[in-house]
Design a protein around this motif. Structure first.
Motif, PDB file in Angstrom:
ATOM      1  N   TRP A 105     -18.795  12.075 106.048  1.00 19.73           N
ATOM      2  CA  TRP A 105     -17.470  12.205 105.457  1.00 19.73           C
ATOM      3  C   TRP A 105     -17.365  11.288 104.240  1.00 19.73           C
ATOM      4  O   TRP A 105     -17.942  10.202 104.204  1.00 19.73           O
ATOM      5  CB  TRP A 105     -16.398  11.859 106.485  1.00 19.73           C
ATOM      6  N   TYR A 136     -10.698   7.363 112.085  1.00 25.25           N
ATOM      7  CA  TYR A 136     -10.875   8.437 113.064  1.00 25.25           C
ATOM      8  C   TYR A 136     -11.812   8.072 114.212  1.00 25.25           C
ATOM      9  O   TYR A 136     -11.646   8.565 115.324  1.00 25.25           O
ATOM     10  CB  TYR A 136     -11.433   9.685 112.360  1.00 25.25           C
ATOM     11  N   ARG A 145     -11.081  15.170 112.878  1.00 24.10           N
ATOM     12  CA  ARG A 145     -10.866  15.267 111.433  1.00 24.10           C
ATOM     13  C   ARG A 145     -10.755  16.768 111.134  1.00 24.10           C
ATOM     14  O   ARG A 145     -11.759  17.474 111.067  1.00 24.10           O
ATOM     15  CB  ARG A 145     -12.050  14.677 110.677  1.00 24.10           C
ATOM     16  N   LEU A 166     -12.282  13.240 103.227  1.00 23.28           N
ATOM     17  CA  LEU A 166     -11.093  12.978 104.034  1.00 23.28           C
ATOM     18  C   LEU A 166      -9.807  13.275 103.287  1.00 23.28           C
ATOM     19  O   LEU A 166      -8.730  13.271 103.885  1.00 23.28           O
ATOM     20  CB  LEU A 166     -11.112  11.532 104.545  1.00 23.28           C
TER      21      LEU A 166
END
Length: 355
Positions: A105, A136, A145, A166
């Motif tokens: 991510w 998260y 997510r 994100l």
């Protein structure tokens, strides 16, 4: 001479650390021509108090992001730096690529003025205006997510990877993400592949906007807003009907029992629902998109979702009558008609490709 070479070596090292996903944070989506193409007729959603007539109402809070990955613009996001979640992501669907990338991510450095982050993953101390991976991890709240632009809708590997930012994700209840939301994404994707054809070249093309309505005070890690509602809508030209069609879905972001489904709704019904939240004036798509019709048809002119349910019912009848090669095959058939559950958290938003 040695000093010059040393400085050059340092510069080359710093350049090598630049991330591949240098998105473009702008004042208006219209600032980037390639970014405008993610909106039907270059018309952005109208959300009173947030985005009106293409103009962001509070530039200190809401940031338009032209999501760029490996020198190509992939989709567009309007990001809320107070709630640290996207308001919406807008993208075009032109067919899917099979497979899930192994992708970390990412965050958006331009929201923080962060430079030289090789993988764009930093801890909370360095980031103020957006969510980070550590928000998260191990949240103990059953939250994924949740992609707004799902990587399962991406046409190639690089676009799939670009969705793992994100700024394109919200805290989504895991059973909702992997249950009714996933099922809806899969059914819609199949419908878009069959029905949405560009009237200029007959290639698959649909415009999609997916958004999240923030809660009043529910947060993840005391930083990231956990939205109350998630919504999505598409609009495309249906070559079978010779006209534009649209459809919408929304659901509460909460844990749910297995088997729950989301009812397809008209675009007008979604805008009416969002008007309750943002006040009158919500418009998700250009006026070309019908507000009160949500029917997609197959090549024989049949309602696609109705046909799917009828065929599934016939299959169950055949199984119940004992056709086939015994109970073992019946169990296999029953298993194959169910959409695959996720084994890992948010594995590309539980891609529904049959394995």
């Amino acid at each position: 001479m040695m000093g010059v070479l040393s400085h050059l070596s340092t510069l080359l090292l710093l350049l090598s650390l630049l991330p591949p996903a240098l998105s473009h944070v702008v004042e208006s989506f219209s600032d980037v021509t390639d970014c405008e193409t993610f909106f039907l007729k270059k018309t952005t959603p109208n959300l009173p108090g947030i985005l009106v007539g293409g103009t962001v109402q509070n530039q200190n809070r809401y940031k338009p992001i032209c999501q760029k990955y490996k020198k190509t613009y992939r989709f567009a996001t309007l990001y809320d730096m107070i709630n640290r979640i996207p308001v919406f992501s807008a993208y075009t669907f032109s067919g899917k690529a099979v497979g899930r990338p192994s992708q970390s991510w990412m965050i958006e450095p331009q929201l923080e003025n962060i430079k030289y982050q090789s993988d764009m993953k930093v801890d909370n101390k360095a980031v103020k205006n957006q969510a980070v991976d550590t928000d998260y991890k191990n949240n103990n709240l059953g939250l994924d997510r949740g992609h707004l632009f799902p990587c399962s809708y991406a046409p190639n590997d690089d676009t799939k990877r670009s969705t793992f930012t994100l700024t394109n994700a919200v805290p989504q209840a895991s059973s909702f993400n992997r249950g009714s939301w996933k099922t809806m994404e899969c059914r819609v994707r199949k419908a878009l592949e069959l029905n949405c054809k560009d009237y200029n070249n007959n290639n698959i093309k649909a415009y999609v906007v997916t958004g999240a309505v923030p809660s009043s005070s529910n947060t993840l890690n005391n930083r990231v807003n956990i939205p109350d509602l998630m919504w999505t809508a598409y609009c495309c030209y249906n070559s079978n009907l010779g006209q534009w069609v649209a459809q919408a879905h929304w659901g509460e972001n909460q844990q749910e029992d297995k088997g729950k489904t989301l009812k397809p709704e008209t675009l007008g019904a979604l805008e009416k629902e969002l008007n309750k939240i943002y006040n009158d004036g919500v418009k998700v798509f250009h006026d070309d998109c019908p507000r009160n019709v949500n029917v997609l048809e197959d090549e024989r002119g049949r309602n696609l979702e109705a046909v799917e349910e009828v065929e599934l019912g016939k299959k169950r009848v055949r199984e119940g009558s004992g056709e086939g090669n015994g109970e073992g095959n019946i169990k296999m058939a029953r298993a194959s008609e169910e959409l695959k559950d996720c084994d890992d958290e948010d594995g590309c938003d539980c891609d529904c490709d049959e394995k």
